[in-house]
Design a protein around this motif. Sequence first.
Motif, short mmCIF file in Angstrom:
data_model
loop_
_atom_site.label_atom_id
_atom_site.label_comp_id
_atom_site.label_asym_id
_atom_site.label_seq_id
_atom_site.Cartn_x
_atom_site.Cartn_y
_atom_site.Cartn_z
N ALA A 128 -9.31 15.66 15.48
CA ALA A 128 -9.96 14.58 16.24
C ALA A 128 -10.83 13.69 15.37
O ALA A 128 -11.09 12.54 15.72
CB ALA A 128 -10.81 15.20 17.36
N TRP A 129 -11.27 14.21 14.23
CA TRP A 129 -12.22 13.47 13.40
C TRP A 129 -11.57 12.40 12.53
O TRP A 129 -12.25 11.55 11.96
CB TRP A 129 -13.00 14.43 12.50
N THR A 130 -10.24 12.39 12.41
CA THR A 130 -9.59 11.44 11.50
C THR A 130 -9.74 9.99 11.97
O THR A 130 -9.93 9.10 11.15
CB THR A 130 -8.10 11.78 11.35
N GLU A 131 -9.66 9.77 13.27
CA GLU A 131 -9.80 8.40 13.78
C GLU A 131 -11.21 7.87 13.51
O GLU A 131 -11.39 6.72 13.11
CB GLU A 131 -9.49 8.38 15.28
N GLU A 132 -12.19 8.73 13.72
CA GLU A 132 -13.58 8.33 13.49
C GLU A 132 -13.84 8.07 12.01
O GLU A 132 -14.47 7.07 11.64
CB GLU A 132 -14.51 9.43 14.00
N LEU A 133 -13.33 8.95 11.14
CA LEU A 133 -13.51 8.78 9.70
C LEU A 133 -12.85 7.50 9.22
O LEU A 133 -13.44 6.75 8.43
CB LEU A 133 -12.93 9.98 8.95
N SER A 134 -11.65 7.22 9.70
CA SER A 134 -10.96 6.00 9.26
C SER A 134 -11.73 4.75 9.70
O SER A 134 -11.79 3.76 8.97
CB SER A 134 -9.52 5.97 9.78
N ARG A 135 -12.33 4.80 10.88
CA ARG A 135 -13.12 3.66 11.35
C ARG A 135 -14.34 3.43 10.45
O ARG A 135 -14.64 2.30 10.05
CB ARG A 135 -13.57 3.90 12.79
N TYR A 136 -15.04 4.51 10.10
CA TYR A 136 -16.23 4.38 9.24
C TYR A 136 -15.87 3.94 7.83
O TYR A 136 -16.59 3.15 7.21
CB TYR A 136 -17.00 5.70 9.20
N LEU A 137 -14.75 4.44 7.32
CA LEU A 137 -14.30 4.02 5.99
C LEU A 137 -13.92 2.55 5.99
O LEU A 137 -14.17 1.83 5.02
CB LEU A 137 -13.12 4.88 5.53
#
Length: 199
Positions: free
Chosen positions: A72-81
């Motif tokens: 679940a954290w990949t979408e959030e990480l990609s947004r922050y990156l």
Amino acid sequence: MSSPEHEADIERQVIEELDTLSKVPQLGGVPGRLIGWADRLFIGLAVLALLGIAAAVLLQIAGRLFLPFSPAWTEELSRYLFIYMVALSSGAVIHRNRHVNVELFHHWLGPRGRALYQALVCLLVGAFAAIVLPYAWVYAENGGWQTSPTLKVSMLYIFFSTVVLFALVLVYSAIGFVEGLAALWCKPPAADREPSAWK
């Protein structure tokens, strides 16, 4: 058949014709080298952020296809990156005149006109960044009381991207302003002289 060097020269010429402001000379010497190193540093960090986005998205796709669960954290990480990629590259984009702009009259300007135009635009953009920067810091401090939903990272670090963005815009606008003034007062190369524009 044309050589790779000839093709590179043609490509460079086309880019210069499309972007007349790229003809404004940049600072040389030690300041120019320091600015070049800073450009490479921030572009390198932005590229790392882009590679991180690609890795996170690929992991999410692989999780959906081959794993019993999708992280679940990949979408959030990609947004922050993505946010940090934009913030880190903002200064180099200004310095290389690669930001979005509308060129209605730039090709009519001579060397001094282009230099004056760059100095004025950088002054306005830098003034805006200087006004917004303190508010960006307040905004980042507000993130200290929140954490991200899945990564559980303090939102201070995410909101701090606005400080990075406006700080880099301010610094690189100041550099562009100085380069514009320097080009305004320096004698242009013979190839760039346009007698009607210098009067």
